[in-house]
Design an enzyme around this catalytic site. Sequence first.
Site, mmCIF file in Angstrom:
data_model
loop_
_atom_site.group_PDB
_atom_site.id
_atom_site.type_symbol
_atom_site.label_atom_id
_atom_site.label_comp_id
_atom_site.label_asym_id
_atom_site.label_seq_id
_atom_site.Cartn_x
_atom_site.Cartn_y
_atom_site.Cartn_z
ATOM 1 N N LEU A 1 5.548 3.025 3.109
ATOM 2 C CA LEU A 1 4.925 1.893 2.420
ATOM 3 C C LEU A 1 4.374 0.978 3.504
ATOM 4 C CD1 LEU A 1 4.348 0.013 -0.028
ATOM 5 C CD2 LEU A 1 6.607 -0.968 0.340
ATOM 6 N N GLU A 2 3.079 0.641 3.364
ATOM 7 C CA GLU A 2 2.451 -0.265 4.321
ATOM 8 C C GLU A 2 2.339 -1.628 3.629
ATOM 9 O OE1 GLU A 2 -1.620 0.929 5.175
ATOM 10 O OE2 GLU A 2 -1.427 0.314 7.258
ATOM 11 N N VAL A 3 3.088 -2.597 4.095
ATOM 12 C CA VAL A 3 3.014 -3.937 3.517
ATOM 13 C C VAL A 3 1.990 -4.722 4.323
ATOM 14 C CG1 VAL A 3 4.271 -6.128 3.290
ATOM 15 C CG2 VAL A 3 5.319 -4.001 2.503
ATOM 16 N N THR B 1 -3.211 2.282 8.473
ATOM 17 C CA THR B 1 -3.323 3.735 8.267
ATOM 18 C C THR B 1 -4.751 4.186 7.948
ATOM 19 O OG1 THR B 1 -2.491 3.353 6.049
ATOM 20 C CG2 THR B 1 -0.925 4.215 7.643
ATOM 21 N N HIS C 1 0.842 -1.191 0.000
ATOM 22 C CA HIS C 1 0.000 0.000 0.000
ATOM 23 C C HIS C 1 0.877 1.240 0.000
ATOM 24 C CE1 HIS C 1 -3.130 2.618 2.322
ATOM 25 N NE2 HIS C 1 -3.170 2.842 1.031
#
Length: 723
Positions: free
Chosen positions: A476-478, A514, A465
């Site tokens: 970066l949201e993994v 988030t 994401h």
Amino acid sequence: MTSNPWKNYRVEIADGVATVWVDVPGEPVNTLSRETGAEFGEVLEALDKDPAVRAVVLASGKKDGFVAGASIDMLREVKSAEEAAQLSRDAQAGFDRLERHPKPVVAAVHGACLGGGLEWIMACHYRVVSNDRKTQLGLPEVQLGLIPGAGGTQRMPRLVGIATALDLILAGKTVKPKKALAIGLVDESVPPAMLLEVARARALALADGKRLRPEPAGMVDQLKKNPQAALQKLALEENFVGRGILFSQARKQLLAKTKGHYPAPVAALEAIQAGFEKGMEKGLEAEARLFGELAVSPVAKELMGIFFATTALKKDNGTPDPSVKGRKVESVGILGGGLMGSGIAYVTVNAGVPARIRERDDAAVGRALSSVAGIFDGRVKKRSMDRLEKLSRMRLLTAGTGWEGMERVDVLVEAVFEDLKLKQEMLRTFEAMNPHGIFATNTSSIPVGEIAAASGHPETVLGMHYFSPVNKMPLLEVIVTPRTSHEVTATAVALGKKQGKTVIVVGDGPGFYTSRVLAPYMNEAVMLLLEGASVEDIDAALTGFGFPVGPMTLLDEVGIDVGAKVAKVMHGAFGERMAVPEVMGKVIESGRLGRKNGKGFYTYGDPKKKVVDVTVYDALPGGRTRKKIDRQEIVERCVLQMVNEAALTLGEGILRSARDGDVGAVFGLGFPPFRGGPFRWVDAEGSAAILDRMRRMEARFGLRFRPAPMLVERGAADRPFHE
Ligand code: NAI
């Protein structure tokens, strides 16, 4: 001759020149500490006494770095302002001795030369740098809530002029060799291979009493050369009235920009000013005192905390097993080259990894390619990259309407429309042609597990994401599902880091981390609007708290329709406590989508003037007469919503740690960095106090303020989230 009685230095003496290599053992980069300072004093003393030494060159033993700054571990351990001030005084005295050293000392710099590193070389008698892209110089201390504390606030303005020094120090900016040379921060810039040779020659020339710098040009010559710059210098820097204006303007701008939340730049200004008004000695005294006060301030504590968290994340492979290695990623496929896809393509090829975009038709292919090229062009224009570099990176990018090439990519990032069926179709097609490839979806709201349900081997499916604009947003949201394999997670995390991102790994669920914590915060802002608060008051309250923009502006930016869609998803997933006020539907029906159609909570006719579009109130209870709601209440309600939701995600295991939650909110949502993040904020306020405030809100508003179990547990014992 080589002598090595020191731990952090190697000394090599040849042909009258001693080359001193600073090389802190066992560390990837050099940082300065009490020990490196004390030892350097001994080195200088020994060289002073050595008749074989006529001149000294200071260089780094690390391959690609000079000195990254003072050791932050050391700064973090400081117990009192006085102790920190003393640290600063000792460093100042060390560099003062260096400046007065009877034999010339020339700095030879390759790689990052930051903070204490730059202060060190500014005290040398001559500075040569490599003209390499790795070389950069700056005093970034304010970014950690500090000021340069080893003479930097005094020496830099004396080298480059007050206006330039203010520009660099107050924002913590770094410069490359070309600029450093142009502003007079360094004396020469040479190819890396010649660095030591040139530095040694200059050191000997200085020892022979030669003058290496031209006489400073007189005002008449300066006026001839560049009348505008010379006049400005004459008017502003060279007389005390002008300087007074320069400093007071800078202070005004700073206060407007930092809203008083960041004391460090203001303190730096004070130290610089003291140096010009009362002389260098008083300037140094002010520098040490202010450095001491800041080093133990809450703001520096939080900013250093974020620095530590991001440093720890750099070493984290994203899985519970540190021995897991990701796969090698030699090429990346991207489905959809729209806003997000083209940004993802940019960060990929910019990192040197070949990428291929697949779009629906030729026109979309063209748009995707030109939007990636446009980001590079922006950098060429700003001179952070040259044309050749741009071309060599663009050469790594291909695009087309077919699937060809996707059978070979190691990772496929999917960024097509937000539609579950479409995404599942993409996944099936990909798996059929590339059974081992990793499928990463950039969905912003669909649980990754629902997409992975279409997969024959869900261990290769996860979420990556990114945030918009991808080239600017640092997070970066993994997202991993219970079935994603560790190897696949580690691959995505490593790829994200390569793309320049700070990466957090979170569990799957609606909104992940988030978007999930943002939803109740935004909802609360809408509730306040319905209770009669004005758009201005809501935004001003939260920017006052330290968010870069308020929630109403954010809704306009994201798109009111997009916000409503996400809110609906969250309502469906979490039930009553995330109920969305129906009236928002009416706002959208009236054709208000936000900035994208020029009609939102604000008007977008005149780009310079941002005014609330009062007609929006016609669709809302209370109409155009708005109520005054206390700003403190607005802040409290919105922020408590976000913080409580963060505690819920931590309790549910969506978040791996409070640290990740802080980093995600600061880098992904603009949570005020000086407050450290939602969990750090609770810790600073006290978990018992926050629990108490939640309970009072619950009594007033009911379910949506019910405290998260983890907050109840911490609050009952008044225990912090970060132990
Ligand atoms: P966009 O509309 O700008 O781009 C989507 C692109 O996908 C379009 O260019 C479209 O032509 C292309 N496309 C559609 N079907 C396709 C197919 N079958 N094959 C190849 N290409 C196809 O949308 P945006 O904003 O880039 O969003 C993409 C994804 O990223 C969505 O899932 C969205 O939820 C997500 N996302 C969006 C963020 C944002 O701020 N816009 C932030 C984070 C995630």
